[in-house]
Design a protein around this motif. Structure first.
Motif, PDB file in Angstrom:
ATOM      1  N   VAL A  39       0.886  -0.915  -0.200  1.00  0.00           N
ATOM      2  CA  VAL A  39      -0.132  -0.130   0.061  1.00  0.00           C
ATOM      3  C   VAL A  39       0.722   1.365   0.308  1.00  0.00           C
ATOM      4  CG1 VAL A  39      -1.714   1.487   1.343  1.00  0.00           C
ATOM      5  CG2 VAL A  39      -1.404  -1.479   1.531  1.00  0.00           C
ATOM      6  N   MET A  40       0.500   1.942  -0.852  1.00  0.00           N
ATOM      7  CA  MET A  40       1.533   3.424  -1.026  1.00  0.00           C
ATOM      8  C   MET A  40       0.454   4.852  -0.724  1.00  0.00           C
ATOM      9  SD  MET A  40       4.394   3.310  -3.987  1.00  0.00           S
ATOM     10  CE  MET A  40       5.496   3.968  -3.299  1.00  0.00           C
ATOM     11  N   GLY A  41       0.899   5.040  -0.642  1.00  0.00           N
ATOM     12  CA  GLY A  41       0.437   6.600  -0.870  1.00  0.00           C
ATOM     13  C   GLY A  41       1.162   7.645  -0.118  1.00  0.00           C
ATOM     14  N   PRO A  42       0.425   9.242   0.185  1.00  0.00           N
ATOM     15  CA  PRO A  42       1.485   9.886   0.977  1.00  0.00           C
ATOM     16  C   PRO A  42       1.285   9.947   2.525  1.00  0.00           C
ATOM     17  CG  PRO A  42      -0.666  10.999  -0.384  1.00  0.00           C
ATOM     18  CD  PRO A  42      -0.400   9.554  -0.474  1.00  0.00           C
ATOM     19  N   SER A  43       1.589  10.509   3.493  1.00  0.00           N
ATOM     20  CA  SER A  43       1.236  10.604   4.062  1.00  0.00           C
ATOM     21  C   SER A  43      -0.003  11.594   4.872  1.00  0.00           C
ATOM     22  CB  SER A  43       2.334  11.879   5.360  1.00  0.00           C
ATOM     23  OG  SER A  43       4.376  11.147   5.151  1.00  0.00           O
ATOM     24  N   GLY A  44      -0.665  10.876   5.522  1.00  0.00           N
ATOM     25  CA  GLY A  44      -2.010  10.788   6.401  1.00  0.00           C
ATOM     26  C   GLY A  44      -3.157  10.771   5.251  1.00  0.00           C
ATOM     27  N   SER A  45      -2.629   9.396   3.877  1.00  0.00           N
ATOM     28  CA  SER A  45      -3.661   8.855   3.391  1.00  0.00           C
ATOM     29  C   SER A  45      -4.553   8.307   4.414  1.00  0.00           C
ATOM     30  CB  SER A  45      -3.021   8.582   2.167  1.00  0.00           C
ATOM     31  OG  SER A  45      -2.158   7.410   2.396  1.00  0.00           O
ATOM     32  N   GLY A  46      -3.961   7.195   4.947  1.00  0.00           N
ATOM     33  CA  GLY A  46      -4.645   6.084   5.479  1.00  0.00           C
ATOM     34  C   GLY A  46      -4.386   4.986   5.542  1.00  0.00           C
ATOM     35  N   ILE A 214      -0.018  -3.446  -5.916  1.00  0.00           N
ATOM     36  CA  ILE A 214       0.426  -2.077  -5.325  1.00  0.00           C
ATOM     37  C   ILE A 214      -1.201  -1.577  -5.531  1.00  0.00           C
ATOM     38  CG2 ILE A 214       1.686  -0.202  -5.099  1.00  0.00           C
ATOM     39  CD1 ILE A 214       3.497  -1.374  -7.005  1.00  0.00           C
ATOM     40  N   MET A 215      -1.836  -1.091  -4.319  1.00  0.00           N
ATOM     41  CA  MET A 215      -2.868   0.003  -3.963  1.00  0.00           C
ATOM     42  C   MET A 215      -2.417   1.092  -3.404  1.00  0.00           C
ATOM     43  SD  MET A 215      -4.838  -2.697  -1.602  1.00  0.00           S
ATOM     44  CE  MET A 215      -4.312  -3.702  -0.201  1.00  0.00           C
ATOM     45  N   PHE A 216      -2.979   2.212  -4.571  1.00  0.00           N
ATOM     46  CA  PHE A 216      -2.016   3.603  -3.874  1.00  0.00           C
ATOM     47  C   PHE A 216      -3.483   4.229  -3.299  1.00  0.00           C
ATOM     48  CE2 PHE A 216      -0.119   2.083  -7.937  1.00  0.00           C
ATOM     49  CZ  PHE A 216       1.245   2.409  -7.780  1.00  0.00           C
ATOM     50  N   MET A 217      -3.670   4.326  -1.929  1.00  0.00           N
ATOM     51  CA  MET A 217      -4.672   5.899  -1.615  1.00  0.00           C
ATOM     52  C   MET A 217      -3.697   7.151  -1.586  1.00  0.00           C
ATOM     53  SD  MET A 217      -5.243   3.460   1.998  1.00  0.00           S
ATOM     54  CE  MET A 217      -6.476   4.247   2.078  1.00  0.00           C
ATOM     55  N   TYR A 218      -5.310   7.627  -1.443  1.00  0.00           N
ATOM     56  CA  TYR A 218      -5.218   9.316  -1.778  1.00  0.00           C
ATOM     57  C   TYR A 218      -6.488   9.735  -0.770  1.00  0.00           C
ATOM     58  CZ  TYR A 218      -3.674  13.596  -2.873  1.00  0.00           C
ATOM     59  OH  TYR A 218      -3.311  15.033  -3.112  1.00  0.00           O
ATOM     60  N   VAL A 223      -7.368   4.594  -4.568  1.00  0.00           N
ATOM     61  CA  VAL A 223      -8.037   5.375  -6.275  1.00  0.00           C
ATOM     62  C   VAL A 223      -7.547   4.496  -7.600  1.00  0.00           C
ATOM     63  CG1 VAL A 223      -7.867   7.557  -4.434  1.00  0.00           C
ATOM     64  CG2 VAL A 223      -5.656   6.385  -5.961  1.00  0.00           C
ATOM     65  N   SER A 224      -6.610   3.505  -6.688  1.00  0.00           N
ATOM     66  CA  SER A 224      -5.729   3.005  -7.992  1.00  0.00           C
ATOM     67  C   SER A 224      -4.868   1.728  -7.664  1.00  0.00           C
ATOM     68  CB  SER A 224      -4.528   3.702  -9.187  1.00  0.00           C
ATOM     69  OG  SER A 224      -5.090   3.209  -9.487  1.00  0.00           O
TER      70      SER A 224
END
Length: 252
Positions: A39-46, A214-218, A223-224
């Protein structure tokens, strides 16, 4: 392939003053037995919150999480603790150990509670795991006498001592140098190839590129997604380019 964890419309909220914010905003996700996901995403994305929800380490405010057919919200705290201890393993960025125990005793400690009459068997398994990850000679060392990378290897041994169905890793390579991080991922990949599912939270594209999905979080949502074949060891550059392109596309 059998589904191991099913998350349906997961909501996790917090309040700032009178305002309610959803850290997880109706997230649905499934993880199959033996799957290798990140799981990837910016800080605070969950992303870390999602991992804690999927493992039952943190309660949710809406939706449902089922692990191996069991609704986590319907379990008592003791049942949840037993489930995590026997069916799940955890590896964190900063592993926590008991200071007055040596490396071997720290590894076997969680399992001794369930196997009081099998101390010799547990110790034998711990030594086998330590040999597998390359720290067999460190069993009598105090935790202050080994490197960060060696502590992470001990953490993996501890996570595997109960033969879990899944390993959860929250930035497990985040505090390691590039060489140690690669060695850690080699070990985790070997664990996965033997049938244990793995879910990693990471900000590192090189780490994520070695996983199969890979799960992308925002902003609290997935989201993808991106899927790869099992990592061969020779296509990391191409995989990283694809991950980086997807991150630019999403804006993370």
């Amino acid at each position: 392939m059998k589904k191991l964890i099913i998350g349906e419309n997961i909501v996790k909220s917090f309040r700032v003053g009178n305002e309610k914010h959803n850290v997880l905003d109706g997230v649905s996700v499934e993880i199959n037995e033996g799957e290798f996901v990140s799981v990837m995403g910016p800080s605070g994305s969950g992303k870390s919150t999602l991992m804690y929800a999927m493992s039952g380490m943190d309660g949710i405010d809406g939706g449902k999480v089922s692990f191996d057919g069991r609704n986590l919200s319907a379990l008592s705290e003791k049942e949840l603790a037993d489930l995590r201890r026997t069916k799940m393993g955890f590896v964190f960025q900063q592993p926590t150990f008991v200071k007055n125990l040596n490396i071997l005793d720290n590894i076997i400690l969680p399992s001794m509670r369930d196997n009081r009459n099998s101390a010799a068997k547990i110790t034998e398994k711990a030594r086998t795991l330590m040999k597998k990850v390359g720290i067999a000679e460190l069993e009598k060392r105090d935790i202050t006498q080994v490197s960060g990378g060696q502590l992470q290897r001990a953490g993996i041994c501890r996570a595997l001592i109960s033969s879990p169905k899944i390993i959860f890793g929250d930035e497990p390579t985040g505090a390691l140098n590039s060489k140690s991080a690669q060695e850690m991922m080699d070990i985790i990949s070997d664990i996965n190839s033997e049938g244990t599912a793995v879910m990693l939270v990471t900000h590192d594209a090189k780490i994520a590129a070695r996983t199969e999905r890979i799960m992308f979080m925002y902003d609290g949502k997935i989201v993808s997604e991106m899927r790869f074949k099992k990592f061969s060891g020779t296509d990391i550059d191409d995989r990283m380019k694809k991950v980086a392109a997807k991150m630019r596309e999403i804006g993370i």
